[in-house]
Motif scaffolding. Sequence first.
Motif, PDB file in Angstrom:
ATOM      1  N   LEU A 154      42.120  35.282  -4.355  1.00  8.53           N
ATOM      2  CA  LEU A 154      43.087  34.378  -3.732  1.00  8.53           C
ATOM      3  C   LEU A 154      43.815  33.631  -4.840  1.00  8.53           C
ATOM      4  O   LEU A 154      43.187  33.139  -5.773  1.00  8.53           O
ATOM      5  CB  LEU A 154      42.348  33.378  -2.823  1.00  8.53           C
ATOM      6  N   LEU A 155      45.154  33.586  -4.734  1.00  7.16           N
ATOM      7  CA  LEU A 155      45.924  32.832  -5.733  1.00  7.16           C
ATOM      8  C   LEU A 155      46.834  31.837  -5.017  1.00  7.16           C
ATOM      9  O   LEU A 155      47.543  32.195  -4.082  1.00  7.16           O
ATOM     10  CB  LEU A 155      46.776  33.784  -6.587  1.00  7.16           C
ATOM     11  N   ILE A 156      46.774  30.580  -5.440  1.00  8.29           N
ATOM     12  CA  ILE A 156      47.676  29.560  -4.901  1.00  8.29           C
ATOM     13  C   ILE A 156      48.572  29.077  -6.035  1.00  8.29           C
ATOM     14  O   ILE A 156      48.081  28.603  -7.062  1.00  8.29           O
ATOM     15  CB  ILE A 156      46.897  28.358  -4.315  1.00  8.29           C
ATOM     16  N   VAL A 157      49.878  29.239  -5.856  1.00 10.52           N
ATOM     17  CA  VAL A 157      50.833  28.779  -6.857  1.00 10.52           C
ATOM     18  C   VAL A 157      51.466  27.492  -6.341  1.00 10.52           C
ATOM     19  O   VAL A 157      51.988  27.460  -5.226  1.00 10.52           O
ATOM     20  CB  VAL A 157      51.933  29.837  -7.095  1.00 10.52           C
ATOM     21  N   VAL A 158      51.366  26.422  -7.129  1.00 14.32           N
ATOM     22  CA  VAL A 158      51.980  25.158  -6.726  1.00 14.32           C
ATOM     23  C   VAL A 158      53.153  24.894  -7.657  1.00 14.32           C
ATOM     24  O   VAL A 158      52.968  24.749  -8.863  1.00 14.32           O
ATOM     25  CB  VAL A 158      50.979  23.981  -6.820  1.00 14.32           C
ATOM     26  N   THR A 159      54.353  24.862  -7.113  1.00 12.93           N
ATOM     27  CA  THR A 159      55.510  24.631  -7.963  1.00 12.93           C
ATOM     28  C   THR A 159      56.490  23.716  -7.235  1.00 12.93           C
ATOM     29  O   THR A 159      56.286  23.375  -6.078  1.00 12.93           O
ATOM     30  CB  THR A 159      56.156  25.961  -8.389  1.00 12.93           C
ATOM     31  N   SER A 160      57.522  23.288  -7.936  1.00  7.01           N
ATOM     32  CA  SER A 160      58.441  22.341  -7.312  1.00  7.01           C
ATOM     33  C   SER A 160      59.815  22.986  -7.129  1.00  7.01           C
ATOM     34  O   SER A 160      60.185  23.912  -7.855  1.00  7.01           O
ATOM     35  CB  SER A 160      58.535  21.063  -8.145  1.00  7.01           C
ATOM     36  N   ILE A 161      60.554  22.455  -6.159  1.00  7.97           N
ATOM     37  CA  ILE A 161      61.724  23.164  -5.634  1.00  7.97           C
ATOM     38  C   ILE A 161      62.848  23.362  -6.653  1.00  7.97           C
ATOM     39  O   ILE A 161      63.648  24.269  -6.510  1.00  7.97           O
ATOM     40  CB  ILE A 161      62.307  22.439  -4.399  1.00  7.97           C
TER      41      ILE A 161
ATOM     42  N   ILE B 116      52.582  34.129   1.221  1.00  5.55           N
ATOM     43  CA  ILE B 116      52.731  33.125   2.271  1.00  5.55           C
ATOM     44  C   ILE B 116      53.295  31.871   1.609  1.00  5.55           C
ATOM     45  O   ILE B 116      52.696  31.332   0.678  1.00  5.55           O
ATOM     46  CB  ILE B 116      51.383  32.829   2.956  1.00  5.55           C
ATOM     47  N   VAL B 117      54.481  31.453   2.041  1.00  2.00           N
ATOM     48  CA  VAL B 117      55.169  30.350   1.375  1.00  2.00           C
ATOM     49  C   VAL B 117      55.085  29.097   2.233  1.00  2.00           C
ATOM     50  O   VAL B 117      55.361  29.136   3.432  1.00  2.00           O
ATOM     51  CB  VAL B 117      56.646  30.710   1.091  1.00  2.00           C
ATOM     52  N   HIS B 118      54.665  27.999   1.630  1.00  2.00           N
ATOM     53  CA  HIS B 118      54.558  26.714   2.323  1.00  2.00           C
ATOM     54  C   HIS B 118      55.523  25.721   1.690  1.00  2.00           C
ATOM     55  O   HIS B 118      55.791  25.800   0.501  1.00  2.00           O
ATOM     56  CB  HIS B 118      53.149  26.134   2.194  1.00  2.00           C
ATOM     57  N   ARG B 119      55.995  24.765   2.487  1.00  2.00           N
ATOM     58  CA  ARG B 119      56.801  23.671   1.928  1.00  2.00           C
ATOM     59  C   ARG B 119      55.994  22.396   2.036  1.00  2.00           C
ATOM     60  O   ARG B 119      55.442  22.100   3.095  1.00  2.00           O
ATOM     61  CB  ARG B 119      58.101  23.473   2.725  1.00  2.00           C
ATOM     62  N   ALA B 120      55.948  21.636   0.940  1.00  2.00           N
ATOM     63  CA  ALA B 120      55.225  20.359   0.957  1.00  2.00           C
ATOM     64  C   ALA B 120      56.219  19.233   0.717  1.00  2.00           C
ATOM     65  O   ALA B 120      56.952  19.251  -0.272  1.00  2.00           O
ATOM     66  CB  ALA B 120      54.136  20.340  -0.101  1.00  2.00           C
ATOM     67  N   VAL B 121      56.281  18.257   1.621  1.00  2.00           N
ATOM     68  CA  VAL B 121      57.234  17.163   1.445  1.00  2.00           C
ATOM     69  C   VAL B 121      56.807  16.193   0.361  1.00  2.00           C
ATOM     70  O   VAL B 121      57.628  15.694  -0.394  1.00  2.00           O
ATOM     71  CB  VAL B 121      57.484  16.366   2.759  1.00  2.00           C
ATOM     72  N   ASP B 122      55.503  15.945   0.262  1.00  2.00           N
ATOM     73  CA  ASP B 122      55.065  15.012  -0.772  1.00  2.00           C
ATOM     74  C   ASP B 122      53.707  15.426  -1.336  1.00  2.00           C
ATOM     75  O   ASP B 122      53.152  16.462  -0.953  1.00  2.00           O
ATOM     76  CB  ASP B 122      55.028  13.580  -0.229  1.00  2.00           C
ATOM     77  N   ALA B 123      53.198  14.602  -2.246  1.00  2.00           N
ATOM     78  CA  ALA B 123      51.973  14.947  -2.959  1.00  2.00           C
ATOM     79  C   ALA B 123      50.794  15.118  -2.001  1.00  2.00           C
ATOM     80  O   ALA B 123      50.034  16.086  -2.089  1.00  2.00           O
ATOM     81  CB  ALA B 123      51.664  13.870  -4.007  1.00  2.00           C
ATOM     82  N   ALA B 124      50.654  14.188  -1.064  1.00  2.00           N
ATOM     83  CA  ALA B 124      49.513  14.233  -0.150  1.00  2.00           C
ATOM     84  C   ALA B 124      49.543  15.522   0.673  1.00  2.00           C
ATOM     85  O   ALA B 124      48.524  16.191   0.879  1.00  2.00           O
ATOM     86  CB  ALA B 124      49.529  13.012   0.770  1.00  2.00           C
ATOM     87  N   HIS B 125      50.747  15.880   1.116  1.00  2.00           N
ATOM     88  CA  HIS B 125      50.927  17.094   1.909  1.00  2.00           C
ATOM     89  C   HIS B 125      50.522  18.327   1.090  1.00  2.00           C
ATOM     90  O   HIS B 125      49.811  19.215   1.577  1.00  2.00           O
ATOM     91  CB  HIS B 125      52.398  17.166   2.354  1.00  2.00           C
ATOM     92  N   ALA B 126      50.984  18.377  -0.171  1.00  2.00           N
ATOM     93  CA  ALA B 126      50.678  19.527  -1.032  1.00  2.00           C
ATOM     94  C   ALA B 126      49.174  19.644  -1.280  1.00  2.00           C
ATOM     95  O   ALA B 126      48.598  20.729  -1.221  1.00  2.00           O
ATOM     96  CB  ALA B 126      51.427  19.398  -2.357  1.00  2.00           C
ATOM     97  N   ARG B 127      48.536  18.504  -1.544  1.00  2.00           N
ATOM     98  CA  ARG B 127      47.087  18.506  -1.783  1.00  2.00           C
ATOM     99  C   ARG B 127      46.327  19.057  -0.578  1.00  2.00           C
ATOM    100  O   ARG B 127      45.436  19.891  -0.713  1.00  2.00           O
ATOM    101  CB  ARG B 127      46.590  17.070  -2.033  1.00  2.00           C
ATOM    102  N   GLU B 128      46.740  18.566   0.611  1.00  2.00           N
ATOM    103  CA  GLU B 128      46.064  19.019   1.822  1.00  2.00           C
ATOM    104  C   GLU B 128      46.249  20.510   2.029  1.00  2.00           C
ATOM    105  O   GLU B 128      45.312  21.217   2.422  1.00  2.00           O
ATOM    106  CB  GLU B 128      46.631  18.293   3.042  1.00  2.00           C
ATOM    107  N   LEU B 129      47.476  20.988   1.788  1.00  2.00           N
ATOM    108  CA  LEU B 129      47.738  22.417   1.942  1.00  2.00           C
ATOM    109  C   LEU B 129      46.803  23.231   1.054  1.00  2.00           C
ATOM    110  O   LEU B 129      46.164  24.181   1.515  1.00  2.00           O
ATOM    111  CB  LEU B 129      49.193  22.729   1.567  1.00  2.00           C
ATOM    112  N   VAL B 130      46.696  22.833  -0.220  1.00  2.00           N
ATOM    113  CA  VAL B 130      45.833  23.577  -1.143  1.00  2.00           C
ATOM    114  C   VAL B 130      44.392  23.542  -0.644  1.00  2.00           C
ATOM    115  O   VAL B 130      43.719  24.580  -0.554  1.00  2.00           O
ATOM    116  CB  VAL B 130      45.907  22.995  -2.575  1.00  2.00           C
ATOM    117  N   GLY B 131      43.929  22.344  -0.293  1.00  2.00           N
ATOM    118  CA  GLY B 131      42.550  22.190   0.187  1.00  2.00           C
ATOM    119  C   GLY B 131      42.281  23.043   1.421  1.00  2.00           C
ATOM    120  O   GLY B 131      41.252  23.721   1.517  1.00  2.00           O
TER     121      GLY B 131
ATOM    122  N   ILE C  70      44.361  28.803  -9.156  1.00  2.00           N
ATOM    123  CA  ILE C  70      45.495  27.918  -8.879  1.00  2.00           C
ATOM    124  C   ILE C  70      46.327  27.821 -10.153  1.00  2.00           C
ATOM    125  O   ILE C  70      45.779  27.628 -11.243  1.00  2.00           O
ATOM    126  CB  ILE C  70      45.039  26.498  -8.470  1.00  2.00           C
ATOM    127  N   CYS C  71      47.630  27.993 -10.022  1.00  2.00           N
ATOM    128  CA  CYS C  71      48.490  27.841 -11.198  1.00  2.00           C
ATOM    129  C   CYS C  71      49.823  27.240 -10.771  1.00  2.00           C
ATOM    130  O   CYS C  71      50.104  27.088  -9.581  1.00  2.00           O
ATOM    131  CB  CYS C  71      48.701  29.187 -11.895  1.00  2.00           C
TER     132      CYS C  71
END
Lengths: 455, 165
Positions: A235-242, A84-99, A204-205
């Motif tokens: 459950l695995l959440i990968v946080v990376t940048s575009i 499942i792929v999500h797009r985060a516009v900024d840091a706050a958005h990414a944090r909320e998505l992970v949470g 999380i990685c």
Amino acid sequence: MKKSTQPCRINFRQNSREALQNNSLRHAMRYATDTFRDKRLNGIQGVPFEEWRQRASDLKISVLENLSGYGDQFAANATRRGAIVHRAVDAAHARELVGDILHDHGAIDVVKAKSMVTEEIHLNKYLDDRGFRVIETDLGEYIVQIAGETPSHILAPALHKTRHQIGKLFCDKLGCDFSDEPHVLTNTARKVLRPEFIKADAGICGANFFVADTGSIVLFTNEGNGRMVTTLPPLLIVVTSIEKALPSIKDLPLFMRLLPRSATGQVLSSYLSIISGDQIPGLPSGSRRLHVILLDNGRSEIADGPHREILKCIRCGACMNVCPVYGTIGGHAYESTYPGPMGVILSTLLNGLERSHPLLDATTLCGACSEVCPVKVPLLKLLYELRERRVEDGYAKSMERFGMLGFGLAANSPFFFETGQALAKALWSLARLLSPVTVNRLPVPTDRTFKRRMS
Amino acid sequence: MINKELIRIFMENASKVAAEPFWVTNLSEMNQILAKILENDTAIYCPNTTELEKSVQLDPKQLVDTFMHATATVEEVVAGIAETGSIVVTSANNRAVQVSLLPARHVAILSASNIFETLDDFFNGIGDTIPSNITFITGPSRTADIELTLTIGVHGPEKLFIILV
């Protein structure tokens, strides 16, 4: 350039002054950067490094020209494989998505593998505040986490700590017997962390790369914690940048050759994981869900601007290890996720000049960084350009501006220049009395000036 | 056709990254080496699904049927890369990649015909649908996070043996 979200200006001068007083830090930094530098030199011996870095640079430029296209292609292929792929516009958005993902899965215990992007978005503090129990599992990150500090080097986060300090820390926090033997300390961490991997609800990685044509996440690691985090929790959440996109899995060998050699001088890191989709056999807890968050956080804007080549960076750390400034003061003085030459540039672009412009002093403009960069980021040129930008945008100190203006006037007129020389000579003793520290660093004006010697 | 030069390069590069490679010409030699390496292990896991794994003969008292608390794993790996001295494990055919991670000792059996000369050779032959996990293993688990002192065996195996058959 991005409007600053952290308007508090980095006090780089004060920070570096403090770092210079810290002898054990200076010693550790010198030793570490020398060691990494030698390892890299050994690593690139006998290989066509110049040819590789040119190819890598060309490829990364082509990626930057089509960032959203590769992001879309990755998302489509990863989704096809069950991620499942999500797009985060900024840091706050990414944090909320992970949470929110963690919350939706009822996860509490989280194990993390080293990830600079999660440092960039200050994820750990956010997750702590929301009541999740997050444990860093890379040895260096773990040391830094239980000490309540932040990483000082992107490859060796606990570089600033001596083995004695780490021994005491483990003794205090983990209740084990004191030892300052790296092998014993490492073994303690192995024993403490193993049950955490097994009981964790989520991992999380970050990712070193993501691959558009296969929808894969690519992770280079040495300790094995990255493999644990990506294969044990359900459950695995990968946080990376575009900008970490590679067009094809066939492009991977080039970066497999460049990244470890540039980082640690290794031919290849101990482990390289290529993760495509969500199903993975062997889990004690059934199959795994995979979420990938692609963070923008200002990168699209950088990619469209004049400084876009900084986004070619593959985070090897080579530029830091050759930087005379970084090698003297270490990472903390930069007050930024990314220190050293690439860090100065990326932090300034991500956080804005208002907050980060003092970092533009963290360079001698020697250009060593540009020479070692495995993807040919023109670091020196970018540093120059951003320093010009700082003057244009009015962030330079008025003393510096008037000084340069005055020098420009004097240098254009033989009369003013000679008058200036005479004045400097006459007023030198007074200036030394008023500001000894600054003035004593300057060369003493001479009677026999160049012009007089020539005439 | 087995390329001896390729095997030599593979073994040399694997040794450089602190893996311990052996080259055997038949299965009884393989079992002799296994017996020696695993002499003191009390809980050995072997997936026992490939032909080579089925040829593994160990004392049944040493064997366990899960890898979670095994002291060693013996398994066949799908490929070797001469250029880097790496071995490759994947999740294809429902294989668990964790078996090469949790036990402190990993014994990889590699058919000599599965050695690729370069990384590119491996990726060129990989096909369109790749397994959900492909892991390259280049030597044992390591760290230099404490004063840059190299320490072998952090979270993954501290020993990596490769038996080329």
